[in-house]
Design a protein around this motif. Structure first.
Motif, PDB file in Angstrom:
ATOM      1  N   SER A  82       0.803  -1.225   0.000  1.00  0.00           N
ATOM      2  CA  SER A  82       0.000   0.000   0.000  1.00  0.00           C
ATOM      3  C   SER A  82       0.840   1.281   0.000  1.00  0.00           C
ATOM      4  O   SER A  82       0.518   2.244  -0.708  1.00  0.00           O
ATOM      5  N   GLU A  83       1.916   1.306   0.770  1.00  0.00           N
ATOM      6  CA  GLU A  83       2.735   2.517   0.843  1.00  0.00           C
ATOM      7  C   GLU A  83       3.338   2.843  -0.526  1.00  0.00           C
ATOM      8  O   GLU A  83       3.304   3.994  -0.982  1.00  0.00           O
ATOM      9  N   GLU A  84       3.855   1.823  -1.190  1.00  0.00           N
ATOM     10  CA  GLU A  84       4.427   2.030  -2.524  1.00  0.00           C
ATOM     11  C   GLU A  84       3.330   2.369  -3.529  1.00  0.00           C
ATOM     12  O   GLU A  84       3.516   3.218  -4.404  1.00  0.00           O
ATOM     13  N   ALA A  85       2.172   1.721  -3.411  1.00  0.00           N
ATOM     14  CA  ALA A  85       1.068   1.959  -4.344  1.00  0.00           C
ATOM     15  C   ALA A  85       0.614   3.413  -4.290  1.00  0.00           C
ATOM     16  O   ALA A  85       0.379   4.049  -5.326  1.00  0.00           O
ATOM     17  N   THR A  94      -1.115   0.605 -10.662  1.00  0.00           N
ATOM     18  CA  THR A  94      -2.093   1.376  -9.891  1.00  0.00           C
ATOM     19  C   THR A  94      -3.334   1.723 -10.714  1.00  0.00           C
ATOM     20  O   THR A  94      -4.154   2.531 -10.281  1.00  0.00           O
ATOM     21  N   PHE A  95      -3.464   1.115 -11.887  1.00  0.00           N
ATOM     22  CA  PHE A  95      -4.657   1.269 -12.718  1.00  0.00           C
ATOM     23  C   PHE A  95      -5.446  -0.040 -12.736  1.00  0.00           C
ATOM     24  O   PHE A  95      -4.884  -1.118 -12.554  1.00  0.00           O
ATOM     25  N   ASN A  96      -6.734   0.092 -12.995  1.00  0.00           N
ATOM     26  CA  ASN A  96      -7.590  -1.084 -13.192  1.00  0.00           C
ATOM     27  C   ASN A  96      -7.588  -1.411 -14.686  1.00  0.00           C
ATOM     28  O   ASN A  96      -8.508  -1.047 -15.429  1.00  0.00           O
ATOM     29  N   ALA A  97      -6.536  -2.078 -15.124  1.00  0.00           N
ATOM     30  CA  ALA A  97      -6.367  -2.370 -16.550  1.00  0.00           C
ATOM     31  C   ALA A  97      -7.471  -3.282 -17.079  1.00  0.00           C
ATOM     32  O   ALA A  97      -7.917  -3.135 -18.228  1.00  0.00           O
TER      33      ALA A  97
END
Length: 227
Positions: A82-85, A94-97
């Motif tokens: 989560s921190e990196e995201a 970080t996209f909903n491909a």
């Protein structure tokens, strides 16, 4: 269509290319052009100019940005990393491909050609997508997709090419894009100070940009932005 390299200023020629492609399509199938490139390369500006001219010439066209398919902040926070995201928001993961791919499939489907479809936008004030905010009318013949990752070789992203008639790639000098990104982050309130804007450009946007350069398929058209 032998020529596959243009200048960013060749708007008339690019419009003619789209019209020619449109003329070769079945009436029950939309034409979809994907405009890819690194962050700050000018994708939105180009797609807007193209759609304006096409609409003026009575070719119903709409721009559809990838931005509406950002994962929600709540989704980023629930990720194992989560921190990196949160820090890397804007990177491919970080996209909903899958959601984006499903919409593009629907836009290309002859079975759905006679109905209006809807896509999400992205609201920078709330920093999250807004569902069903972009209407794609059943009368729309041409879709201009624009986004960083339309030509990416990665899983899911790579399937987009199956539903686009052509993929165009904007080739832009990184120093030019860096200046644009710093200015954009300050104007949009993404960064509060110039140092924050520089940090985001250098450690997120341009990192993503290099990943795009290293991991994209060969486009149908290359568009050069003069330095």
């Amino acid at each position: 269509m032998v020529k596959n390299e243009y200048s960013i200023n060749d708007i008339d020629q690019l419009v003619d290319r789209i019209i020619c492609l449109c003329g070769s399509k079945p009436k029950d199938e939309r034409l979809i052009i994907g405009i890819a490139g690194v962050p700050g390369s000018g994708k939105t500006t180009l797609s807007t100019k193209l759609s304006e001219q096409l609409n003026q010439q009575k070719y119903p066209t709409i721009n559809l940005p990838q931005d509406g398919f950002h994962s929600y902040r709540s989704e980023l926070i629930s990720m194992p990393n989560s921190e990196e995201a949160v820090r890397r928001r804007g990177a491919p993961f970080t996209f909903n491909a899958s959601k984006f791919l499903q919409l593009v499939k629907s836009l290309k489907s002859p079975q759905l050609r006679d109905r209006d479809l809807y896509a999400p936008s992205f609201d920078h004030s709330i920093k999250d997508p807004v569902e069903n905010d972009i209407k794609i009318s059943k009368d729309t013949d041409i879709i201009i997709l624009e986004g960083n990752y339309l030509a990416l070789k990665d899983e899911v992203w790579c399937e987009l090419a199956n539903y686009m008639d052509e993929i165009w790639f904007l080739e832009t000098n990184f120093e030019v894009t860096r200046k644009r990104l710093i200015k954009r982050h300050l104007q949009a309130g993404i960064a509060r100070t110039e140092s924050e804007a520089i940090d985001r450009a250098d450690n997120n946007d341009l990192v993503n940009g290099q990943y795009i350069i290293d991991n994209s398929i060969c486009p149908d058209v290359t568009i050069i932005t003069p330095v």
